[in-house]
Scaffold this active site. Structure first.
Site, PDB file in Angstrom:
ATOM      1  CG  ASP A 158       2.581 -36.686 -16.311  1.00 56.26           C
ATOM      2  OD1 ASP A 158       2.726 -35.133 -15.322  1.00 56.26           O
ATOM      3  OD2 ASP A 158       2.181 -37.181 -17.364  1.00 56.26           O
ATOM      4  CB  SER A 185      11.100   6.193   3.880  1.00 54.22           C
ATOM      5  OG  SER A 185      10.624   6.382   4.430  1.00 54.22           O
ATOM      6  CD  GLU A 194      17.382   4.621  -9.802  1.00 55.96           C
ATOM      7  OE1 GLU A 194      16.877   3.446  -9.746  1.00 55.96           O
ATOM      8  OE2 GLU A 194      18.156   4.733  -8.851  1.00 55.96           O
ATOM      9  CE  LYS A 198      10.074   8.618  -3.464  1.00 56.02           C
ATOM     10  NZ  LYS A 198       8.437   7.866  -3.785  1.00 56.02           N
ATOM     11  CD  GLU A 245       7.807   2.487  -5.314  1.00 52.48           C
ATOM     12  OE1 GLU A 245       6.705   3.526  -4.975  1.00 52.48           O
ATOM     13  OE2 GLU A 245       9.295   2.078  -5.269  1.00 52.48           O
ATOM     14  CE  LYS A 262      18.090   5.537  -4.481  1.00 50.42           C
ATOM     15  NZ  LYS A 262      18.042   4.027  -4.807  1.00 50.42           N
ATOM     16  CB  CYS A 299     -30.475  36.402 -19.212  1.00 45.62           C
ATOM     17  SG  CYS A 299     -31.077  35.305 -20.751  1.00 45.62           S
ATOM     18  CB  CYS A 316     -28.439  35.647 -23.028  1.00 47.62           C
ATOM     19  SG  CYS A 316     -27.241  35.215 -21.633  1.00 47.62           S
TER      20      CYS A 316
END
Ligand code: I6G
Length: 685
Positions: free
Chosen positions: A50, A96, A128, A130, A187, A304, A425, A446
């Site tokens: 306030d 990208s 790093e 991804k 990301e 990088k 069977c 069987c």
């Protein structure tokens, strides 16, 4: 929040300072509103809020020309928060990365970079993980977060500011620094734990589940109501910058990540410098090995060129930097088509549906067969023959069909039904109500059950017949040299040599292994029999409890249940198995063939109450039922929880109920507490 809580008072005669204070007050009020209405986590009291609001009103009263319709003072009622997804053109395109999938592709990238830089050695790389999430651009103006946008097509994304503001690990303000413009890129991801919780909640209310954490993160960011996004526990990992104005930047990628961390952004803890090809490949391998244990999905690693000066020298090509590459892991998900579904019959007759799919390379291997566990899984996932499906194989995990792609279902897709007769069977297929598993009722008639029973018998944890693998078992069955497990012991080198392309040495090795396996242990023998629900642990418990085959044969279902971990179902399986004439014959044949194990040390037989079984019921006054049971057992007796004709006596305390009634009905002797004390006294004497 603190720096904006109480922007400094300013003189009426300094309009620039007054304008700055007005902006700061509005920003602070918006922040507090957001925390209050969306995050449910106000950071100031109502009185403090306030105070800020009154200060803004006073300032606007002094400068009515600055009042705008957007000011918090002009709003009627509580603010509404709806994410608009309005288009946002990125000031600097969100590029990208080029991908490498093989060492050769990595080498080509590194060589190109080295040559362009005119170096004698490859450049040093920052590595790093991804993250497999959604790329986001955050815009900070004068140190305050003003906009968040998705990557979109790289040029234009969507405004998701309100939703992104709910992420707890995104700073709303940069501490200490106020660059005129800073774009932070990274990301948005969802942890496996949050993903599992989200899907469990969706399942509980019958909502559609998300296919993977990435889709769940995307769905969570695309909520119109930021309060829903706030509940989703999304995280942001920063990895780089877009435009930056008004501040010096760190000299390398790793220094940049450290700097972002110092500003309050989360950056990957696995960031690392790689100064050689060997270090690059080792990092790639290490992250791939770690992949399944991480809390977040990653789909590769990003390398990088570490030096920013070298990055600038290399520049960009088309839509990607020349100084970075994503070295991808083999995809863990792929799409394939279900060609047929077969039902395989296991050792216990269980029918397991197996989808035959068009071979697809996923998770580093070619997958053509996927087990579907049971018919309920087929129903739940609504799988038809002909469907296109998402297949997942992560690390060493068994491949699975995650979901059907309903929009690609061909018109002639065929529903899958549980066969009514065994495909091997022809015996009837039975399914106990409420059980997911359907079984062939053929038992050892069987051939499939027989084959699996023999494989199990010879397996490492059972009789451990060295070298008798699946191929051998199938060969021996196919040529009629064996039909049941005991037939293994009548094989000879001469008989094996009748098999096509069989050498003397292989034949002799197998016979030697079978001979060696005769010397076994009781737990292995019991496990090898393949009694339903009797795994290694139960087999050992039975062997320890009974010490030999004979008392196990003599045990009632009730007595079997006194063995640790043996419940009514397992007890019934053991009891029934040991009463089948065929099984008794096989066991006798095995023993006659020389299968043997050490005799147990004489133990219980020497004790005064051995051979007796007591059932305790009702309340005893001088000792608890557990104490009474322990004392009886110490004297060699067994105690059981249920009464049968074989029970030696029922010991009934106060308020004994149905067990006492049953004992009386069966004519089993009943002892009261005084008689129990007498029994304990004379047996201990
Ligand atoms: O999509 C990306 C994922 C991770 C990236 C990226 C990254 O660094 C760890 N870095 C850049 C420069 C770009 N995309 C364009």
């Amino acid at each position: 929040m603190a720096p904006l809580l109480n922007p400094p008072e300013v003189s009426r005669h300094d309009p620039a300072a007054a304008q700055a204070r007005l902006n700061a007050l509005r920003a602070a009020i918006e922040q507090h509103n957001f925390r209050y209405y969306v995050l449910d986590a106000p950071s100031v009291s109502d009185a403090e809020f306030d105070q800020l609001f009154c200060a803004l009103q006073a300032l606007e009263a002094a400068h009515p020309e600055w009042i705008t319709p957007e000011s918090p003072t002009q709003r009627v009622g509580s603010p509404t928060y709806t994410t608009t997804f309005a288009p946002v053109t990125h000031a600097q395109p969100m590029l990208s990365l080029d991908n490498a999938f093989t060492e050769a592709e990595w080498d080509a990238f590194a060589t190109r970079a080295q040559e362009r830089l005119g170096r004698n050695t490859p450049p040093v790389f920052a590595a790093e993980p991804k993250f497999d999430g959604l790329a986001i651009n955050l815009i900070y103006r004068d140190g305050a977060l003003v906009q968040a946008a998705t990557r979109g097509d790289g040029q234009t994304g969507e405004d998701v500011t309100l939703n992104v503001r709910t992420l707890a690990n995104i700073p709303q303000f940069l501490p200490d620094i106020r660059p005129s413009l800073l774009e932070v890129r990274g990301e948005v991801v969802l942890s496996h734990t949050a993903f599992a919780a989200l899907n469990a909640a969706a399942e509980a209310v019958g909502d559609k589940k998300f296919v993977n954490p990435r889709n769940a993160a995307a769905g969570s960011l695309r909520q119109k109501d930021p309060r829903i996004t706030a509940q989703r526990q999304l995280q942001f990992f920063a990895y780089g910058l877009g435009t930056a104005e008004g501040l010096p930047l760190p000299e390398s990628q790793l220094a940049l990540l450290d700097w972002l961390a110092s500003l309050g952004f989360t950056v990957s803890e696995y960031r690392q410098l790689c100064d050689s090809r060997a270090a690059v490949l080792a990092y790639y391998q290490a992250m791939q090995a770690r992949r399944t244990t991480l809390e977040y999905d990653i789909d590769g690693v990003v390398f990088k060129v570490n030096s920013r000066a070298e990055q600038e020298a290399l520049g960009f090509i088309a839509r990607a930097p020349r100084w970075a590459i994503a070295y991808k892991f083999p995809a863990e998900e792929a799409v394939s088509q279900v060609q047929s579904v077969d039902f395989q019959v296991g050792r216990t007759g269980a029918l397991t549906p197996v989808a035959r799919i068009a071979p697809v390379f996923v998770g580093g291997v070619t997958v053509a067969n996927i087990t579907l566990h049971n018919i309920d899984e087929i129903t739940r996932k609504d799988i038809h023959v002909g469907d296109f499906v998402t297949v997942r194989r992560a690390g060493d995990v068994i491949p699975e069909i995650i979901a059907v792609l309903p929009e690609r279902r061909p018109a002639d897709a065929a529903a899958i039904a549980l066969p009514r007769v065994c495909p091997v069977c022809g015996s009837e297929v039975l399914r106990v109500d409420g059980e997911a598993i359907a079984r062939c009722s053929g038992g050892l008639f069987c051939p499939a059950q027989r084959r699996e029973a023999i494989k199990h018998f010879a397996s490492r944890k059972a009789l451990n017949i060295d070298g008798l693998g699946d191929k051998w078992v199938e060969l021996l069955l196919e040529h009629g040299l064996i039909a049941h497990v005991d037939d293994l012991f009548s094989l000879t080198v001469a008989r094996l040599l009748t098999l096509p392309r069989m050498g003397e040495k292989s034949a002799q090795n197998l016979i030697d292994a079978i001979e060696a396996a005769k010397n076994t242990t009781l737990p292995r023998f019991l496990y090898a029999l393949g009694i339903r629900e009797v795994g290694e642990v139960t087999a050992r418990a039975l062997a320890v409890h009974f010490g030999a085959l004979e008392p196990l044969f003599a045990a009632s279902v009730e007595e079997l249940q006194t063995v640790p971990d043996v419940g009514p179902v397992v007890a019934q399986h053991v009891y029934t198995f040991l009463r089948q004439p065929h099984n008794i014959e096989v066991m006798n044949n095995l023993i006659a063939a020389g299968v043997h194990w050490p005799k147990p040390a004489p133990r219980a037989a020497a004790l005064p109450l051995s051979g007796n079984t007591y059932v305790l019921t009702g309340t005893l006054s001088t000792l608890t039922r557990e104490e009474a049971a322990a004392r009886l057992q110490a004297l060699g007796a067994k105690t059981s929880s249920s009464v049968s004709a074989k029970t030696t006596a029922v010991i009934a305390g106060e308020a004994a109920g149905s067990k006492l009634t049953k004992a009386q009905a069966l004519g089993v002797p009943v002892l009261d507490e005084a008689a129990l004390q007498h029994l304990l006294a004379i047996a201990s004497a």
